[in-house]
Design a protein around this motif. Structure first.
Motif, PDB file in Angstrom:
ATOM      1  N   GLU A   1       0.843  -1.193   0.000  1.00 24.80           N
ATOM      2  CA  GLU A   1       0.000   0.000   0.000  1.00 24.80           C
ATOM      3  C   GLU A   1       0.875   1.238   0.000  1.00 24.80           C
ATOM      4  O   GLU A   1       1.984   1.224   0.547  1.00 24.80           O
ATOM      5  CB  GLU A   1      -0.896   0.027   1.253  1.00 24.80           C
ATOM      6  CG  GLU A   1      -2.127  -0.834   1.157  1.00 24.80           C
ATOM      7  CD  GLU A   1      -3.055  -0.633   2.338  1.00 24.80           C
ATOM      8  OE1 GLU A   1      -4.080  -1.338   2.388  1.00 24.80           O
ATOM      9  OE2 GLU A   1      -2.775   0.220   3.196  1.00 24.80           O
ATOM     10  N   SER A   2       0.349   2.300  -0.587  1.00 27.60           N
ATOM     11  CA  SER A   2       1.074   3.563  -0.578  1.00 27.60           C
ATOM     12  C   SER A   2       0.061   4.692  -0.521  1.00 27.60           C
ATOM     13  O   SER A   2      -1.075   4.558  -0.995  1.00 27.60           O
ATOM     14  CB  SER A   2       1.912   3.691  -1.839  1.00 27.60           C
ATOM     15  OG  SER A   2       2.465   4.990  -1.927  1.00 27.60           O
TER      16      SER A   2
ATOM     17  N   ARG B   1       6.138   9.348  -7.438  1.00 32.54           N
ATOM     18  CA  ARG B   1       4.970   9.931  -6.783  1.00 32.54           C
ATOM     19  C   ARG B   1       3.746   9.134  -7.203  1.00 32.54           C
ATOM     20  O   ARG B   1       3.263   9.297  -8.313  1.00 32.54           O
ATOM     21  CB  ARG B   1       4.804  11.397  -7.180  1.00 32.54           C
ATOM     22  CG  ARG B   1       5.868  12.321  -6.629  1.00 32.54           C
ATOM     23  CD  ARG B   1       5.633  13.749  -7.099  1.00 32.54           C
ATOM     24  NE  ARG B   1       4.383  14.296  -6.564  1.00 32.54           N
ATOM     25  CZ  ARG B   1       3.810  15.391  -7.027  1.00 32.54           C
ATOM     26  NH1 ARG B   1       4.331  16.048  -8.039  1.00 32.54           N
ATOM     27  NH2 ARG B   1       2.697  15.842  -6.489  1.00 32.54           N
ATOM     28  N   ALA B   2       3.300   8.271  -6.339  1.00 29.99           N
ATOM     29  CA  ALA B   2       2.192   7.400  -6.687  1.00 29.99           C
ATOM     30  C   ALA B   2       0.901   8.194  -6.883  1.00 29.99           C
ATOM     31  O   ALA B   2       0.603   9.118  -6.118  1.00 29.99           O
ATOM     32  CB  ALA B   2       1.982   6.364  -5.591  1.00 29.99           C
ATOM     33  N   THR B   3       0.164   7.837  -7.910  1.00 28.80           N
ATOM     34  CA  THR B   3      -1.159   8.401  -8.122  1.00 28.80           C
ATOM     35  C   THR B   3      -2.178   7.272  -8.085  1.00 28.80           C
ATOM     36  O   THR B   3      -1.817   6.090  -8.131  1.00 28.80           O
ATOM     37  CB  THR B   3      -1.262   9.119  -9.475  1.00 28.80           C
ATOM     38  OG1 THR B   3      -1.210   8.125 -10.518  1.00 28.80           O
ATOM     39  CG2 THR B   3      -0.108  10.102  -9.669  1.00 28.80           C
TER      40      THR B   3
ATOM     41  N   ALA C   1      -2.310  -1.080  -9.462  1.00 34.19           N
ATOM     42  CA  ALA C   1      -2.207  -2.146 -10.464  1.00 34.19           C
ATOM     43  C   ALA C   1      -1.438  -3.302  -9.843  1.00 34.19           C
ATOM     44  O   ALA C   1      -0.932  -3.208  -8.722  1.00 34.19           O
ATOM     45  CB  ALA C   1      -1.476  -1.646 -11.710  1.00 34.19           C
ATOM     46  N   VAL C   2      -1.326  -4.393 -10.607  1.00 33.37           N
ATOM     47  CA  VAL C   2      -0.430  -5.480 -10.232  1.00 33.37           C
ATOM     48  C   VAL C   2       0.876  -5.271 -10.994  1.00 33.37           C
ATOM     49  O   VAL C   2       0.861  -5.123 -12.223  1.00 33.37           O
ATOM     50  CB  VAL C   2      -1.024  -6.852 -10.553  1.00 33.37           C
ATOM     51  CG1 VAL C   2      -0.035  -7.955 -10.176  1.00 33.37           C
ATOM     52  CG2 VAL C   2      -2.338  -7.044  -9.816  1.00 33.37           C
TER      53      VAL C   2
ATOM     54  N   LYS D   1      -1.842  -0.956  -3.908  1.00 33.70           N
ATOM     55  CA  LYS D   1      -3.024  -0.172  -3.586  1.00 33.70           C
ATOM     56  C   LYS D   1      -2.564   1.232  -3.235  1.00 33.70           C
ATOM     57  O   LYS D   1      -1.646   1.400  -2.415  1.00 33.70           O
ATOM     58  CB  LYS D   1      -3.755  -0.805  -2.405  1.00 33.70           C
ATOM     59  CG  LYS D   1      -5.075  -0.158  -2.054  1.00 33.70           C
ATOM     60  CD  LYS D   1      -5.781  -0.939  -0.959  1.00 33.70           C
ATOM     61  CE  LYS D   1      -7.125  -0.314  -0.597  1.00 33.70           C
ATOM     62  NZ  LYS D   1      -7.825  -1.073   0.467  1.00 33.70           N
ATOM     63  N   VAL D   2      -3.168   2.239  -3.856  1.00 31.02           N
ATOM     64  CA  VAL D   2      -2.809   3.630  -3.594  1.00 31.02           C
ATOM     65  C   VAL D   2      -3.961   4.302  -2.860  1.00 31.02           C
ATOM     66  O   VAL D   2      -5.098   4.305  -3.348  1.00 31.02           O
ATOM     67  CB  VAL D   2      -2.491   4.383  -4.902  1.00 31.02           C
ATOM     68  CG1 VAL D   2      -2.106   5.822  -4.599  1.00 31.02           C
ATOM     69  CG2 VAL D   2      -1.365   3.678  -5.656  1.00 31.02           C
TER      70      VAL D   2
END
Lengths: 112, 115
Positions: free
Chosen positions: A11-12, A77-79, A84-85, A109-110
């Protein structure tokens, strides 16, 4: 047999960096390390690849350990669209052709 | 538009009834490949082809056949499908240069159910 090992899920928080690890302890000297990602209900799409040196492109960075037995995909920088996998893959050259060995992937998971 | 197409996208069939899943690419790629995706197992390579008339087995070739008579097409043939071939199938293509990474382009997938 060559294979890759990844955590099942991570997770992020949105806008934060994400480091996705991959172990490939049986990697051979000519194996390329590829990363692909698969969005829901779609085919995998290319993210980045490397052989020995760290690599950067517009999507991500790839950090490869000096002994090449592990690598890390870095999303700076996660959006929410990065959920996704993510698959870490070895592309093995044998007898002048390629075989691809996929891992089982990390589901990212974001969180907004 | 550069793309890999697969047909059909969905197929329900019965055990033993021969079927073909077509794959076509418009990027003049030499390398084409078939994968199956199963829960908990990720993607596994079934067959691949380096160019016309050149094919080789991947990790899970049993029960499948392929042919590469034209550069753009790489059909997957199941001569006698069985329930354990129920899966999501992907076709992919890439350049084959022997060097560098060669990004693969994937099709949208074919969901096959064998009853």
């Amino acid at each position: 047999d060559a294979k890759t090992t990844q955590p099942n899920s991570m997770e992020s928080n949105e806008e934060e960096p994400v480091h996705l690890p991959c172990n490939h302890s049986t990697i051979s000297g000519t194996d390329y390390i590829h990363w692909y990602r698969q969005l829901p209900s779609q085919g995998p799409e290319y993210v980045i690849h490397g052989l020995t040196s760290n690599v950067n492109n517009r999507m991500a960075s790839l950090a490869i350990a000096e002994d090449r037995k592990s690598s890390t995909l870095i999303l700076h920088r996660a959006t929410l669209r990065d959920a996704a996998v993510y698959y870490c893959i070895l592309r093995r050259t044998t007898s002048g052709t390629y075989k691809y060995i996929f891992g089982t992937g990390t589901r990212l998971k974001v969180l907004a | 538009e550069a793309q890999v197409t697969q047909n059909p996208r969905y197929l329900i069939t019965v055990t033993g009834k021969k079927l073909t899943v077509t794959c076509s690419q418009n990027m003049n790629h030499e390398y084409m490949s078939w994968y199956r995706q199963d829960p908990g197992l990720g993607l596994r390579q079934i067959y691949y082809s380096m160019n016309v008339e050149v094919t080789d087995k991947g990790d899970v070739p049993e029960g499948y056949k392929v042919s590469r008579k034209e550069k753009r097409n790489f059909p997957l043939i199941l001569e006698s499908p069985s329930p354990n071939q129920t899966s999501l199938y992907f076709c992919a293509s890439s350049l084959f240069s022997g060097t560098s990474g060669n990004e693969q382009f994937f099709g949208p997938g074919t969901r096959l159910t064998v009853l």
